[in-house]
Design a protein around this motif. Structure first.
Motif, mmCIF file in Angstrom:
data_model
loop_
_atom_site.group_PDB
_atom_site.id
_atom_site.type_symbol
_atom_site.label_atom_id
_atom_site.label_comp_id
_atom_site.label_asym_id
_atom_site.label_seq_id
_atom_site.Cartn_x
_atom_site.Cartn_y
_atom_site.Cartn_z
ATOM 1 N N UNK A 180 -10.854 47.158 -21.998
ATOM 2 C CA UNK A 180 -10.206 48.441 -22.245
ATOM 3 C C UNK A 180 -11.161 49.599 -22.017
ATOM 4 N N UNK A 181 -12.425 49.491 -22.474
ATOM 5 C CA UNK A 181 -13.399 50.578 -22.365
ATOM 6 C C UNK A 181 -14.717 50.035 -21.838
ATOM 7 N N UNK A 182 -15.556 50.883 -21.229
ATOM 8 C CA UNK A 182 -16.867 50.443 -20.733
ATOM 9 C C UNK A 182 -17.764 49.872 -21.835
ATOM 10 N N UNK A 183 -17.704 50.451 -23.035
ATOM 11 C CA UNK A 183 -18.557 49.959 -24.124
ATOM 12 C C UNK A 183 -18.132 48.563 -24.569
ATOM 13 N N UNK A 184 -16.793 48.327 -24.562
ATOM 14 C CA UNK A 184 -16.304 46.988 -24.909
ATOM 15 C C UNK A 184 -16.792 45.963 -23.887
ATOM 16 N N UNK A 185 -16.745 46.355 -22.609
ATOM 17 C CA UNK A 185 -17.212 45.449 -21.540
ATOM 18 C C UNK A 185 -18.705 45.180 -21.685
ATOM 19 N N UNK A 186 -19.507 46.228 -21.900
ATOM 20 C CA UNK A 186 -20.961 46.053 -21.990
ATOM 21 C C UNK A 186 -21.332 45.188 -23.192
ATOM 22 N N UNK A 187 -20.698 45.439 -24.334
ATOM 23 C CA UNK A 187 -20.995 44.671 -25.541
ATOM 24 C C UNK A 187 -20.642 43.195 -25.354
ATOM 25 N N UNK A 188 -19.476 42.954 -24.745
ATOM 26 C CA UNK A 188 -19.047 41.571 -24.512
ATOM 27 C C UNK A 188 -20.000 40.843 -23.564
ATOM 28 N N UNK A 189 -20.397 41.517 -22.487
ATOM 29 C CA UNK A 189 -21.297 40.885 -21.512
ATOM 30 C C UNK A 189 -22.680 40.625 -22.114
ATOM 31 N N UNK A 190 -23.141 41.521 -23.018
ATOM 32 C CA UNK A 190 -24.432 41.286 -23.683
ATOM 33 C C UNK A 190 -24.370 40.034 -24.562
ATOM 34 N N UNK A 191 -23.253 39.845 -25.243
ATOM 35 C CA UNK A 191 -23.093 38.646 -26.076
ATOM 36 C C UNK A 191 -23.042 37.371 -25.220
ATOM 37 N N UNK A 192 -22.344 37.465 -24.091
ATOM 38 C CA UNK A 192 -22.267 36.303 -23.189
ATOM 39 C C UNK A 192 -23.650 35.971 -22.636
ATOM 40 N N UNK A 193 -24.414 37.035 -22.318
ATOM 41 C CA UNK A 193 -25.772 36.830 -21.801
ATOM 42 C C UNK A 193 -26.656 36.118 -22.810
ATOM 43 N N UNK A 194 -26.528 36.453 -24.058
ATOM 44 C CA UNK A 194 -27.344 35.807 -25.089
ATOM 45 C C UNK A 194 -26.957 34.335 -25.247
ATOM 46 N N UNK A 195 -25.662 34.039 -25.097
ATOM 47 C CA UNK A 195 -25.224 32.646 -25.229
ATOM 48 C C UNK A 195 -25.741 31.767 -24.098
ATOM 49 N N UNK A 196 -26.031 32.357 -22.960
ATOM 50 C CA UNK A 196 -26.567 31.569 -21.835
ATOM 51 C C UNK A 196 -27.977 31.059 -22.103
#
Length: 541
Positions: A180-196
């Protein structure tokens, strides 16, 4: 002058006599399967070159052993002795034909020899007879476990592929998810990056690369400056300019933290720098804090009614896209499941019944379809040949292929066939009547038919011959064996099995020819069924 000519002729005759090939055999009568030793002997000078042929068959006899050439020196000459071990597994009288030997590139022929192969006599009065024993299954040391193991490996392999494919699809789904928003996308991708857990597994460069891409993407989408193609210094300057233009309240600490992390990422990616674990953690926290600070600093614009309506339309479109993707995923999953079941079923039958069984029953086999189709029993030619075939034989004209002198002797000729020499299965039925009464030599007729095949490209021909009798007692000759067929277009070769039946009635000739690829078990059953169905009408003199 006449004396010189006479001396020359005498000298030439002497050389010819010295180079004559002497032919001998250890015995002219032998039992089935026993060895005949054919010996070829020649005497040449020390400078002559002699080439004995390499043969698999000599006439109707098979070469079971080609012995090395023995060389005996006598004065200034060599005596060369070549032996061939021959055998035959059918009783009868055979002729060992002449063999070509090259002496100084000139051909010399050996003598032909007649031999006889007799059946092994069994004296049932002296030899004690026993009842036939039941069939005992041979012990298989391997057992059938390997088939089930192969099937299990195939199923696990297919299951692994499906799992891998599903994970790839899930990964793409996450990447393609609409935020929905750029901040939501950035936050989600940061969490996915940490899980990797990239840097925990030594992939520090990849970690910093994704970390900076997330940051630059956010800045480009949220603040609308070209962050992806800018250098670190250019990005910071553009961010400062945008903050003044948009009246964003950014502290010097936020800009410095962002610059520090981006500069650290440049060193990791291009200078092979290796930061410590606590530095990596701090950089990640600085980026997350900087993104949150930037998002809070962006002024909130109150959307007008038109923008709200436009956003609602876009949202509805996104919902439709998501539903369409989910439907496609369900279809793909269903198709994948069906394909998996098909592969698993095929693997099971391959492991238990063999690959040929699956191939022939699923993909089909030309001769299998002929064998299992509806057969036709009909009469062909004059005098008629009654024969059962998988397809109706069509009339063909062979008169143009025969020499004119041969056609002058023929009163009537009829031919019927199915397929061609290039097909998987070929059958030809021919009858002919001669203008004058003739004594037919069926063995020579078989040789003539095979010579025609050789002119059409047949190579490495193996010939066997035996007597044949139809169900109603009419005698004939049967020729059979194999030859190599070469495709002139693709230059590929295949081994062909053939059978030829010949009958002579009232000065006429009746012929049945069948060809198929060697090793084709369905074609073998076809041939046996056709041959066993042959009946002949008695010709009227």
């Amino acid at each position: 002058m006449l004396k010189k000519i006479f001396i020359y002729l005498l000298f030439s005759t002497s050389i010819f006599a010295q180079q004559k090939v002497v032919t001998s055999i250890d015995t002219t009568k032998n039992k089935i399967g026993a060895e005949f030793k054919l010996t070829l002997k020649t005497s040449v000078d020390t400078l002559s070159k002699v080439v004995f042929p390499k043969l698999r068959t000599i006439g109707a006899l098979e070469v079971i052993q080609s012995y090395p050439v023995d060389t005996i020196k006598k004065d200034d000459r060599y005596e060369l002795i070549k032996k061939y071990g021959l055998t035959q597994f059918d009783s009868g009288k055979y002729t060992i034909p002449s063999i070509k030997i090259l002496i100084n590139n000139k051909e010399f022929l050996s003598d032909s020899i007649k031999v006889e192969v007799a059946n092994v006599q069994v004296d049932t009065l002296k030899q004690k007879m026993y009842d036939i024993k039941d069939i005992v299954k041979a012990q298989d040391t391997m057992g059938d476990w390997w088939k089930y193991l192969l099937g299990l490996i195939l199923i696990l392999g297919i299951g692994g592929f499906v799992y891998w494919y599903t994970k790839i699809r899930q990964k793409k789904k996450i990447e393609e998810e609409v935020y929905k928003t750029p901040i939501e996308k950035a936050t989600s991708l940061l969490n996915i990056l940490e899980k990797k857990e990239l840097w925990q597994h030594g992939e520090v460069k990849e970690y910093y690369s994704e970390l900076t891409d997330i940051t630059r993407n956010y800045i480009e989408e949220a603040i609308e400056i070209p962050a992806m193609e800018s250098t670190t210094s250019e990005l910071i300057e553009a961010l400062k300019a945008a903050s003044q233009k948009k009246k964003m309240k950014l502290s010097q600490e936020t800009i410095e933290n962002l610059f520090t992390v981006l500069k650290q990422a440049d060193l990791v990616k291009f200078a092979k720098s290796k930061p410590l674990e606590f530095e990596i953690t701090e950089d990640r926290n600085k980026i997350q804090k900087a993104i949150l600070t930037l998002d809070e600093a962006i002024p909130v614009e109150v959307p007008v009614e038109e923008d709200i309506l436009l956003n609602e339309v876009q949202r509805q479109k996104q919902i439709q896209i998501m539903l369409r993707k989910k439907r496609n995923q369900r279809i793909a999953l269903a198709v994948g499941s069906v394909v998996f079941l098909l592969f698993a079923t095929a693997a099971f039958f391959i492991a238990t019944k063999g690959f040929d069984y699956v191939k022939d029953n699923v993909l089909g086999h030309p001769t299998k379809e002929l064998l299992e189709g509806e057969w036709v029993k009909s009469e062909y030619g004059n005098p008629a040949i009654i024969i059962e075939t998988p397809k109706v034989l069509k009339r063909v004209d062979l008169t143009k292929t025969l020499p004119k002198d041969g056609m002058a002797l023929i009163k009537e000729m009829q031919s019927f066939g199915y397929g061609s020499l290039l097909d998987k299965f070929y059958i030809m039925v021919s009858t002919m009547k001669y203008k004058k009464e003739q004594t037919l030599d069926l063995s020579k007729a078989i040789e003539s038919s095979l010579k025609v095949l050789e002119t059409q490209g047949a190579q490495n021909m193996i010939v066997k011959e035996e007597d044949f009798q139809t169900n109603n007692g009419i005698p004939g000759k049967k020729g059979y064996g194999t030859f190599t067929r070469v495709d002139s277009d693709s230059q590929s070769s295949s081994k062909i099995y053939y059978e030829i039946l010949l009958f002579g009635q009232a000065g006429g000739l009746q012929q049945i020819m069948i060809f198929h690829e060697e090793g084709d078990r369905y074609a073998t059953e076809l041939t046996d069924r056709v041959i066993n169905s042959v009946e002949l009408k008695i010709a009227n003199n």
